[in-house]
Design a protein around this motif. Structure first.
Motif, PDB file in Angstrom:
ATOM      1  N   SER A   1      -4.258   7.638 -11.044  1.00 53.95           N
ATOM      2  CA  SER A   1      -3.622   6.797 -10.028  1.00 53.95           C
ATOM      3  C   SER A   1      -3.959   7.138  -8.584  1.00 53.95           C
ATOM      4  CB  SER A   1      -2.099   6.827 -10.201  1.00 53.95           C
ATOM      5  OG  SER A   1      -1.610   8.154 -10.195  1.00 53.95           O
TER       6      SER A   1
ATOM      7  N   ASP B   1      -0.169  -0.302  -2.976  1.00 54.14           N
ATOM      8  CA  ASP B   1       0.484  -0.767  -1.759  1.00 54.14           C
ATOM      9  C   ASP B   1       0.198   0.264  -0.680  1.00 54.14           C
ATOM     10  OD1 ASP B   1       2.176  -1.452   0.325  1.00 54.14           O
ATOM     11  OD2 ASP B   1       3.834  -2.032  -0.987  1.00 54.14           O
TER      12      ASP B   1
ATOM     13  N   ARG C   1       3.134   1.295   1.840  1.00 50.98           N
ATOM     14  CA  ARG C   1       4.166   2.175   1.281  1.00 50.98           C
ATOM     15  C   ARG C   1       3.571   3.436   0.664  1.00 50.98           C
ATOM     16  NH1 ARG C   1       7.478  -1.353  -2.763  1.00 50.98           N
ATOM     17  NH2 ARG C   1       8.685   0.578  -2.886  1.00 50.98           N
TER      18      ARG C   1
ATOM     19  N   ILE D   1       1.981   3.773  -2.233  1.00 49.75           N
ATOM     20  CA  ILE D   1       2.257   3.845  -3.668  1.00 49.75           C
ATOM     21  C   ILE D   1       1.094   3.263  -4.459  1.00 49.75           C
ATOM     22  CG2 ILE D   1       3.737   3.012  -5.530  1.00 49.75           C
ATOM     23  CD1 ILE D   1       6.071   3.042  -3.643  1.00 49.75           C
ATOM     24  N   SER D   2       0.693   3.989  -5.477  1.00 50.50           N
ATOM     25  CA  SER D   2      -0.329   3.522  -6.405  1.00 50.50           C
ATOM     26  C   SER D   2       0.194   3.687  -7.822  1.00 50.50           C
ATOM     27  CB  SER D   2      -1.625   4.328  -6.234  1.00 50.50           C
ATOM     28  OG  SER D   2      -2.550   4.016  -7.267  1.00 50.50           O
ATOM     29  N   PHE D   3       0.056   2.630  -8.631  1.00 49.80           N
ATOM     30  CA  PHE D   3       0.495   2.658 -10.021  1.00 49.80           C
ATOM     31  C   PHE D   3      -0.642   2.155 -10.899  1.00 49.80           C
ATOM     32  CE2 PHE D   3       2.005   0.279 -13.695  1.00 49.80           C
ATOM     33  CZ  PHE D   3       2.708   1.257 -14.371  1.00 49.80           C
TER      34      PHE D   3
ATOM     35  N   ILE E   1       1.499   7.235 -11.625  1.00 47.51           N
ATOM     36  CA  ILE E   1       1.964   6.806 -10.310  1.00 47.51           C
ATOM     37  C   ILE E   1       1.700   7.920  -9.302  1.00 47.51           C
ATOM     38  CG2 ILE E   1       4.331   7.628 -10.731  1.00 47.51           C
ATOM     39  CD1 ILE E   1       5.279   5.240  -8.998  1.00 47.51           C
ATOM     40  N   SER E   2       1.281   7.528  -8.097  1.00 51.33           N
ATOM     41  CA  SER E   2       1.060   8.471  -7.000  1.00 51.33           C
ATOM     42  C   SER E   2       1.756   7.942  -5.760  1.00 51.33           C
ATOM     43  CB  SER E   2      -0.434   8.652  -6.711  1.00 51.33           C
ATOM     44  OG  SER E   2      -1.097   9.254  -7.801  1.00 51.33           O
ATOM     45  N   LYS E   3       2.313   8.868  -4.955  1.00 52.29           N
ATOM     46  CA  LYS E   3       3.059   8.474  -3.755  1.00 52.29           C
ATOM     47  C   LYS E   3       2.668   9.360  -2.588  1.00 52.29           C
ATOM     48  CE  LYS E   3       6.413   6.444  -1.341  1.00 52.29           C
ATOM     49  NZ  LYS E   3       5.971   6.952  -0.010  1.00 52.29           N
ATOM     50  N   ASP E   4       2.212   8.712  -1.500  1.00 49.77           N
ATOM     51  CA  ASP E   4       1.952   9.406  -0.243  1.00 49.77           C
ATOM     52  C   ASP E   4       3.230   9.476   0.584  1.00 49.77           C
ATOM     53  OD1 ASP E   4      -0.808   9.729  -0.688  1.00 49.77           O
ATOM     54  OD2 ASP E   4      -1.193   7.682  -0.024  1.00 49.77           O
TER      55      ASP E   4
ATOM     56  N   ARG F   1       0.837  14.259  -1.276  1.00 47.69           N
ATOM     57  CA  ARG F   1       0.861  13.159  -2.231  1.00 47.69           C
ATOM     58  C   ARG F   1       1.240  13.746  -3.586  1.00 47.69           C
ATOM     59  NH1 ARG F   1      -4.471  10.033  -2.380  1.00 47.69           N
ATOM     60  NH2 ARG F   1      -5.217  12.049  -3.087  1.00 47.69           N
TER      61      ARG F   1
ATOM     62  N   SER G   1       1.904  13.087  -7.785  1.00 47.94           N
ATOM     63  CA  SER G   1       1.471  12.220  -8.874  1.00 47.94           C
ATOM     64  C   SER G   1       2.174  12.625 -10.158  1.00 47.94           C
ATOM     65  CB  SER G   1      -0.051  12.325  -9.080  1.00 47.94           C
ATOM     66  OG  SER G   1      -0.775  11.880  -7.954  1.00 47.94           O
TER      67      SER G   1
END
Length: 316
Positions: A49, A176, A179, A181-183, A214-217, A224, A226
Motif C-alpha cells: 500500500s 487520497d 488525507r 491515505i492509501s488502501f 492500508i498506509s497513512k501519512d 507513515r 502501514s
C-alpha cells in the motif's frame, strides 16, 4: 542414480530452499513469496500500500505502477540462503495519460549441488533454478482509484527436469493524497502448473495470496504507518494475529526513507527452541538522488540465515 531417487533429492532441496513461509504440499513455486522490493521488505515483507515512485513494487502490487516515473528500470538482488540468491529486473512505460505497462523477470538460483549415487559417491553436479517472467498493465480508473492485471509465466529447471506454470495477479489501489491515505487489495498467484517434472506427478496450484493493506501519512510528523492483512484465505494452523504485518516509515526528507517492520507469522514460523532470533523484524533505508534510487533491507526469511536485499533504480 535412479530417476525416482534423484527426483526425491531435487524435491527435498527445493522444498527446503524456498521455505519462506509455511509450505502447503499442494502448492508449488513458493519462491514467489520472497520479497523483491527493499522498501516492502523493510516494512515486514508483505506491504502492498505504500505509494512511491518505486518500480520494484510491481512484484507486490502492480496497481501502484501508475505512480512510477515513465521509462523506469529497477534491479534487485537478494542474498537468500548460503549460495542461493534471488535476482530481478523490471521496466515500466507510461501508456497514454492513465496507463502504465511493466515488464519483469526474476530468478531464484539455488547454486551448484552434488549429484550422488546410492552409496554417496559423487557423480557430478547439477544446478536448480526457479524463474518468473511477467507483464502487467495498470490503469488510473479516476483520480484516486487504480487497477492492474498481471500475467506470469513460470519455469523451474532442476538438473535435467523442468516444469512450467501460468499465473495472474489482480490488484486495486485507492489513494487520497490530501488525507495521506492509501488502501490496496491484491490477489496474487492465481493459476497452476501446465507441465510437471515427471508425467506421473499431480499438477500443483500456485501459492495464492489475497491481501489487504492500508498506509497513512501524518501531516505534522515525518511518519507513515502501514498495516497489511496477508494471506487472508488461509486459516489452516494460522492464528488471527499471524495474518498481520506492521510497518513504520520515517521520512526525514522527500528523498530518503527509513523503515521498520514486524511480521507476526514469520516470527512464529521461524521460532526455534522458543527463540525467535528476531525473525519477525525487518529494517531498511533508501535514498533518491534525481533520477537514481537505491534501497537496502535486512530480514530473515529462513531459519538457516539472514538476507540482505538491495534495489537500484533509474528513470531514463
Amino acid at each position: 542414480m535412479g530417476m525416482s531417487k534423484k527426483m526425491g533429492m531435487l524435491w527435498m532441496v527445493a522444498t527446503m530452499s524456498v521455505a519462506t513461509f509455511a509450505q502447503d504440499g499442494r502448492q508449488g513455486y513458493q519462491f514467489l513469496n520472497i520479497p523483491v522490493s527493499a522498501h516492502s521488505a523493510a516494512l515486514g515483507g508483505a506491504n502492498i500500500s505504500i505509494v512511491e515512485d518505486d518500480a520494484t513494487m510491481m512484484w507486490t502490487n502492480a496497481a501502484l505502477m501508475t505512480n512510477v516515473s515513465d521509462n523506469s528500470i529497477a534491479l534487485s538482488f537478494n542474498s537468500y540462503i548460503r549460495s542461493s540468491y534471488l535476482m530481478s529486473a523490471g521496466y515500466t512505460k507510461a501508456i497514454g495519460e492513465r496507463g502504465t505497462w511493466a515488464l519483469g523477470a526474476q530468478m531464484l538460483n539455488y547454486g551448484k549441488m552434488d549429484e550422488t549415487d546410492e552409496t554417496g559417491a559423487v557423480l557430478g553436479s547439477f544446478s536448480a533454478k526457479d524463474m518468473n517472467f511477467q507483464t502487467s498493465y495498470s490503469y488510473m480508473l479516476n483520480d484516486r482509484w487504480s487497477g492492474a492485471i498481471v500475467a506470469k509465466v513460470l519455469v523451474s529447471n532442476y538438473a535435467n527436469y523442468s516444469s512450467t506454470a501460468m499465473g495472474a495477479d489482480l490488484a486495486l489501489n485507492y489513494f487520497d493524497e490530501e488525507r495521506g491515505i492509501s488502501f490496496s487489495t491484491v490477489g496474487r498467484n492465481l493459476g497452476g502448473q501446465l507441465s510437471t517434472f515427471h508425467e506421473d506427478e499431480k499438477r500443483q496450484a500456485l501459492p495464492f495470496n489475497w491481501a489487504f493493506g492500508i498506509s497513512k501519512d501524518f501531516e505534522n510528523a515525518p511518519l507513515r504507518i502501514s498495516l497489511t492483512a496477508d494471506d487472508i484465505t488461509n486459516w489452516e494452523d494460522i492464528k488471527f494475529i499471524q495474518h498481520f504485518v506492521l510497518g513504520v516509515d520515517i521520512l526525514p526528507s522527500n528523498n530518503t526513507w527509513i523503515a521498520l517492520g514486524y511480521n507476526f507469522r514469520r516470527a512464529h514460523e521461524m521460532k526455534v527452541q522458543d527463540k525467535g532470533h528476531w525473525a519477525g523484524f525487518c529494517i531498511g533505508a533508501g535514498l533518491n538522488v534525481k533520477k537514481f534510487k537505491v534501497g537496502v533491507a535486512y530480514g530473515k526469511y529462513h531459519v538457516a540465515s539472514s538476507s540482505i536485499l538491495i534495489n537500484a533504480g533509474f528513470s531514463l
